[in-house]
Structure formats: C-alpha cells, structure tokens
Design an enzyme around this catalytic site. Structure first.
Site, PDB file in Angstrom:
ATOM      1  N   ASN A 215      13.810 -28.002-104.142  1.00 52.82           N
ATOM      2  CA  ASN A 215      14.760 -29.110-104.263  1.00 52.82           C
ATOM      3  C   ASN A 215      13.937 -30.385-104.504  1.00 52.82           C
ATOM      4  O   ASN A 215      12.708 -30.331-104.557  1.00 52.82           O
ATOM      5  CB  ASN A 215      15.685 -29.193-103.032  1.00 52.82           C
ATOM      6  CG  ASN A 215      14.904 -29.365-101.735  1.00 52.82           C
ATOM      7  OD1 ASN A 215      13.855 -29.992-101.711  1.00 52.82           O
ATOM      8  ND2 ASN A 215      15.409 -28.795-100.654  1.00 52.82           N
TER       9      ASN A 215
ATOM     10  N   PHE B 214      13.099 -32.993-102.763  1.00 53.58           N
ATOM     11  CA  PHE B 214      12.131 -33.366-101.730  1.00 53.58           C
ATOM     12  C   PHE B 214      10.895 -32.458-101.794  1.00 53.58           C
ATOM     13  O   PHE B 214       9.752 -32.921-101.712  1.00 53.58           O
ATOM     14  CB  PHE B 214      12.819 -33.253-100.364  1.00 53.58           C
ATOM     15  CG  PHE B 214      11.983 -33.724 -99.215  1.00 53.58           C
ATOM     16  CD1 PHE B 214      11.663 -35.056 -99.069  1.00 53.58           C
ATOM     17  CD2 PHE B 214      11.522 -32.819 -98.267  1.00 53.58           C
ATOM     18  CE1 PHE B 214      10.905 -35.493 -97.988  1.00 53.58           C
ATOM     19  CE2 PHE B 214      10.757 -33.250 -97.188  1.00 53.58           C
ATOM     20  CZ  PHE B 214      10.451 -34.590 -97.053  1.00 53.58           C
TER      21      PHE B 214
ATOM     22  N   THR C 118      22.180 -22.323 -99.540  1.00 55.93           N
ATOM     23  CA  THR C 118      22.446 -22.571-100.966  1.00 55.93           C
ATOM     24  C   THR C 118      21.176 -22.411-101.809  1.00 55.93           C
ATOM     25  O   THR C 118      21.230 -21.926-102.936  1.00 55.93           O
ATOM     26  CB  THR C 118      23.018 -23.996-101.168  1.00 55.93           C
ATOM     27  OG1 THR C 118      22.271 -24.901-100.361  1.00 55.93           O
ATOM     28  CG2 THR C 118      24.478 -24.051-100.819  1.00 55.93           C
ATOM     29  N   GLY C 119      20.049 -22.827-101.238  1.00 58.16           N
ATOM     30  CA  GLY C 119      18.782 -22.694-101.973  1.00 58.16           C
ATOM     31  C   GLY C 119      18.447 -21.234-102.195  1.00 58.16           C
ATOM     32  O   GLY C 119      17.982 -20.843-103.276  1.00 58.16           O
ATOM     33  N   ASP C 120      18.702 -20.420-101.191  1.00 59.83           N
ATOM     34  CA  ASP C 120      18.434 -18.977-101.309  1.00 59.83           C
ATOM     35  C   ASP C 120      19.335 -18.344-102.357  1.00 59.83           C
ATOM     36  O   ASP C 120      18.883 -17.569-103.206  1.00 59.83           O
ATOM     37  CB  ASP C 120      18.697 -18.279 -99.964  1.00 59.83           C
ATOM     38  CG  ASP C 120      17.695 -18.691 -98.899  1.00 59.83           C
ATOM     39  OD1 ASP C 120      16.679 -19.309 -99.253  1.00 59.83           O
ATOM     40  OD2 ASP C 120      17.929 -18.393 -97.715  1.00 59.83           O
TER      41      ASP C 120
HETATM   42  N1  LIG Z   1      26.819 -30.870-101.480  1.00 60.13           N
HETATM   43  C1  LIG Z   1      26.797 -30.081-102.545  1.00 60.13           C
HETATM   44  N2  LIG Z   1      27.688 -30.245-103.535  1.00 60.13           N
HETATM   45  C2  LIG Z   1      27.670 -29.470-104.631  1.00 60.13           C
HETATM   46  N3  LIG Z   1      26.798 -28.494-104.813  1.00 60.13           N
HETATM   47  C3  LIG Z   1      25.860 -28.273-103.883  1.00 60.13           C
HETATM   48  C4  LIG Z   1      25.807 -29.035-102.686  1.00 60.13           C
HETATM   49  N4  LIG Z   1      24.783 -28.608-101.935  1.00 60.13           N
HETATM   50  C5  LIG Z   1      24.221 -27.599-102.606  1.00 60.13           C
HETATM   51  N5  LIG Z   1      24.857 -27.388-103.790  1.00 60.13           N
HETATM   52  C6  LIG Z   1      24.563 -26.343-104.782  1.00 60.13           C
HETATM   53  O1  LIG Z   1      23.538 -25.524-104.286  1.00 60.13           O
HETATM   54  C7  LIG Z   1      22.403 -25.535-105.166  1.00 60.13           C
HETATM   55  C8  LIG Z   1      21.146 -25.527-104.354  1.00 60.13           C
HETATM   56  O2  LIG Z   1      21.237 -26.589-103.476  1.00 60.13           O
HETATM   57  P1  LIG Z   1      19.983 -27.301-102.811  1.00 60.13           P
HETATM   58  O3  LIG Z   1      20.530 -28.400-101.971  1.00 60.13           O
HETATM   59  O4  LIG Z   1      19.004 -27.651-103.835  1.00 60.13           O
HETATM   60  O5  LIG Z   1      19.433 -26.135-101.933  1.00 60.13           O
HETATM   61  P2  LIG Z   1      18.225 -26.186-100.921  1.00 60.13           P
HETATM   62  O6  LIG Z   1      18.007 -27.614-100.544  1.00 60.13           O
HETATM   63  O7  LIG Z   1      18.742 -25.329 -99.833  1.00 60.13           O
HETATM   64  O8  LIG Z   1      17.064 -25.598-101.632  1.00 60.13           O
HETATM   65  C9  LIG Z   1      22.588 -26.763-106.026  1.00 60.13           C
HETATM   66  O9  LIG Z   1      22.067 -26.550-107.328  1.00 60.13           O
HETATM   67  C10 LIG Z   1      24.085 -26.906-106.079  1.00 60.13           C
HETATM   68  O10 LIG Z   1      24.590 -26.112-107.117  1.00 60.13           O
HETATM   69  C1  LIG Z   2      14.471 -21.192 -91.263  1.00 59.35           C
HETATM   70  C2  LIG Z   2      15.458 -21.287 -92.374  1.00 59.35           C
HETATM   71  N1  LIG Z   2      16.513 -22.104 -92.233  1.00 59.35           N
HETATM   72  C3  LIG Z   2      17.412 -22.234 -93.244  1.00 59.35           C
HETATM   73  C4  LIG Z   2      17.275 -21.514 -94.425  1.00 59.35           C
HETATM   74  C5  LIG Z   2      18.291 -21.709 -95.502  1.00 59.35           C
HETATM   75  O1  LIG Z   2      17.777 -22.586 -96.422  1.00 59.35           O
HETATM   76  P1  LIG Z   2      18.651 -23.216 -97.614  1.00 59.35           P
HETATM   77  O2  LIG Z   2      19.885 -23.786 -97.051  1.00 59.35           O
HETATM   78  O3  LIG Z   2      17.743 -24.274 -98.131  1.00 59.35           O
HETATM   79  O4  LIG Z   2      18.876 -22.129 -98.589  1.00 59.35           O
HETATM   80  C6  LIG Z   2      16.195 -20.673 -94.591  1.00 59.35           C
HETATM   81  C7  LIG Z   2      16.015 -19.957 -95.836  1.00 59.35           C
HETATM   82  O5  LIG Z   2      14.949 -19.644 -96.288  1.00 59.35           O
HETATM   83  C8  LIG Z   2      15.246 -20.531 -93.541  1.00 59.35           C
HETATM   84  O6  LIG Z   2      14.203 -19.725 -93.674  1.00 59.35           O
END
Ligand SMILES: Nc1ncnc2c1ncn2[C@@H]1O[C@H](COP(=O)(O)OP(=O)(O)O)[C@@H](O)[C@H]1O
Ligand SMILES: Cc1ncc(COP(=O)(O)O)c(C=O)c1O
Length: 327
Positions: free
Chosen positions: A68, A70, A143-145
C-alpha cells in the site's frame, strides 16, 4: 507460485529468503509474490528493525509486490504525495528487480477517492496503469491479502496486467460494498459497525471472485517520470552497473559470458591486455616489413607459423615473420 505476507521475526525472514533463493534455483519459473507486510493505516505490524531486511533482501527476490502507499514509501524511501512520487517509488522497486509493482491503495487521487497503480517492467520498458474509485467509509481487514490473491490469480490466468488489475479491482469493490452494507445492517441505523461486523463477506462473494463484473477500466498512465525521477532511476542504474563492475573486479574478470545464469567463459584484464599487445606487435611488424621491402628491395617472407594459445580466450593464430635476403 509462492506467496508470503506477514513475518514478524528476523530469523523467519532470513529463512524465507534462503528458501526462495533455493526454490528459484530449482525452478527459475517460480513466481514469488511479496504482498504487504508492514503496516496499514499507519499502524506498523512488524518490528521496525525488520524493514532493512524486507527492503534489501526480501523485495529484490520478489517477482510481484503489492505494497500500500505507506509500505511503498517505506520500501523506496520516497514520500508519496502525488503521482510523480508514486512513479518514482515504483521505479525504485523495479530497479530492485521486481517485475510487477502494484500500489494497492493511495490517497493521491481526487479528494475522497483511492488511487491504485499497477506497473510492469519488461526489457527496460515500463507499462503503468491506474484506477481511481471512491473510498468507502470503513476500515477493512484482509483487503490487502484478497487484493494480492486476486491479482496473482488473474495474472496467472490472463498474463495481462491491465486485465488482471481491472478484474482485481472489480472483485475488491464488490466484496467491500457487500461487506459494508451487511455490517451497517448488523450495526443498526446511526451505529458504527464493530470490527467483527466488518469481516469481509468472502463466501457470499464467491461469484464476484470467480467472475468479476466488467466495472473498472484501467487507464494507461501517460505521465512520464519527472527529470528528478529519471535522474534517480539513472543513479540506481549506475549503482547497479558499478555493482556489476565491482563483482567483475572482485573476481578479476573484465568480461563474463553467461548462459542460463552460469558463467561459461571469462577473460581477465591481463588476458585482454596481452591480446591487445600481440595484435599491436603483429601490426607494427607487418608495417615494418612492407616499409623495408619498399626501401631495400628485399623480400620479406613468412617461414613458419606459431600458434598462440590463450587459455580462456579463443585460440588465436599469428604469423611470425622474418627477413630473408633474396638475390
Ligand atoms: N475504504 C475503502 N474503500 C474502498 N476500497 C477499499 C477500501 N479499503 C480497501 N479497499 C480496497 O482494497 C484494496 C486493498 O486495500 P489496501 O488498503 O491497499 O490494503 P492493505 O492496506 O491491507 O494492503 C484496494 O485496492 C481497494 O480496492
Ligand atoms: C497480523 C496481521 N494482521 C492483519 C492482516 C490483514 O492485513 P490486510 O488488512 O492489510 O490485508 C494480516 C495479513 O497478512 C496479518 O498478518
């Protein structure tokens, strides 16, 4: 394919690096995906001291990374305040050897929107797409996963970053909207859903995962890197090249010929210098012959051949010549 995410300890991380390196040796086609690892909403999951290991060891081993905003900043050391910065950060990760860099979310789009960027690097050519969409009001976990899993699945299926990126975004937004609607229903009007109520509605979204709707169109990012980013990229390239020179000088080699990543032949500085001196001597001798022939009327002839062997250079053959006095 091999996917890694959160690793909280140094020894685990070092072991991962070792395993990936080994696996890649056995299977060069292995795709290793480094997904987010570090933080979300400015909350840092892993100990700070692991950052250099992630940045310098783990990321260079990865084929695909999906940080992401950050995390992209932490990995590149570039603060991302606009698209130009994002491109610089992406470039920095490409120069570490990562083929696909996707910034899964950022706040550099229009007010209230999220912007994602997906970039590929192939033979020095960059292709970068972006998708912008409204940010929904809520904090989602996982969401990242999900993003990394969908992207990897579609890259594997379609082999087109644009297509994979669009399908991934479509699935993400369907899942997130379904999750938010359900959470708000559970929480009741005017109440903020609890984290438990915000659990992603994955099972209920099966069809959106398997058959994403055609909702998002990725735009090719026509913005070119600014001069400073180009300079930065050039510096990285220079650093890489100087790394290459160091490697050669440390092995005493000027030229490496590699096949399948293995050095099949190499020449030392001394060998190349010898070859140059020999060529020079032959040229000077032959010029002298011609000159003496012209001036004295004598005939210069070659009486025998000498084979010059040079261990790792190709065998070269040169003529030793001397002057004979012909009546
Ligand atoms: N508040 C939100 N509104 C809309 N989409 C979101 C939101 N949070 C996450 N997403 C969706 O989830 C995907 C991954 O989110 P992200 O915040 O980058 O995940 P992480 O921080 O867990 O790696 C984004 O590309 C988006 O499609
Ligand atoms: C400790 C921990 N918390 C939360 C998450 C979920 O992360 P995110 O919401 O960024 O997908 C993970 C996924 O790898 C994790 O290992």
């Amino acid at each position: 394919m091999c996917v890694f995410c959160y690793m909280g300890s140094k020894s685990f991380l070092e072991k991962v690096a070792e395993i990936i390196t080994d696996l890649k040796k056995y299977n060069p086609n292995l795709i290793y995906v480094k997904i987010h690892f570090y933080s979300k909403n400015n909350y840092v999951y892993v100990p700070q001291e692991l950052l250099p290991l992630y940045r310098d060891v783990i990321v260079p081993l990865a084929d695909i990374v999906t940080p992401n905003q950050f995390e992209a900043e932490k990995l590149s050391g570039i603060s991302i305040n606009n698209q130009d910065d994002a491109l610089k950060a992406i470039e920095c990760l490409h120069t570490k050897g990562v083929k696909v860099v996707v910034i899964s979310s950022s706040d550099i789009g229009k007010e209230g929107n999220m912007l994602t960027l997906a970039s590929t690097a192939k033979n020095g050519v960059r292709e970068c797409y972006k998708i912008e969409f409204p940010m929904l009001d809520g904090r989602f976990v996982g969401t990242g996963d999900l993003f990394a899993a969908c992207l990897l699945g579609w890259i594997h299926k379609s082999n087109s970053i644009k297509d994979a990126f669009e399908k991934t975004l479509s699935t993400m937004q369907s899942v997130i909207k379904r999750t938010l609607e359900h959470a708000q229903k559970l929480a009741g009007p005017g109440n903020k859903p609890t984290p438990a109520q915000m659990e992603l509605r994955l099972v209920q979204s099966k069809s959106d995962i398997e058959n994403p709707k055609d909702t998002f169109k990725a735009q090719l990012n026509r913005k070119t890197l600014s001069q400073s980013a180009q300079n930065q990229a050039a510096t990285s390239l220079r650093n890489q090249l100087s790394g290459l020179e160091n490697r050669h000088s440390s092995s005493g080699l000027l030229l490496d010929i590699t096949r399948g990543g293995k050095r099949v032949r190499g020449c030392t500085y001394a060998q190349v210098t010898c070859a140059f001196i020999l060529i020079l001597v032959i040229m000077v001798t032959s010029a002298m012959m011609r000159y003496l022939e012209r001036e004295s009327g004598f005939k210069a002839i070659s009486t025998h051949s000498v084979v010059l062997m040079h261990n790792s250079l190709n065998t070269s053959r040169g003529n030793m010549t001397h002057l004979s006095n012909f009546p």
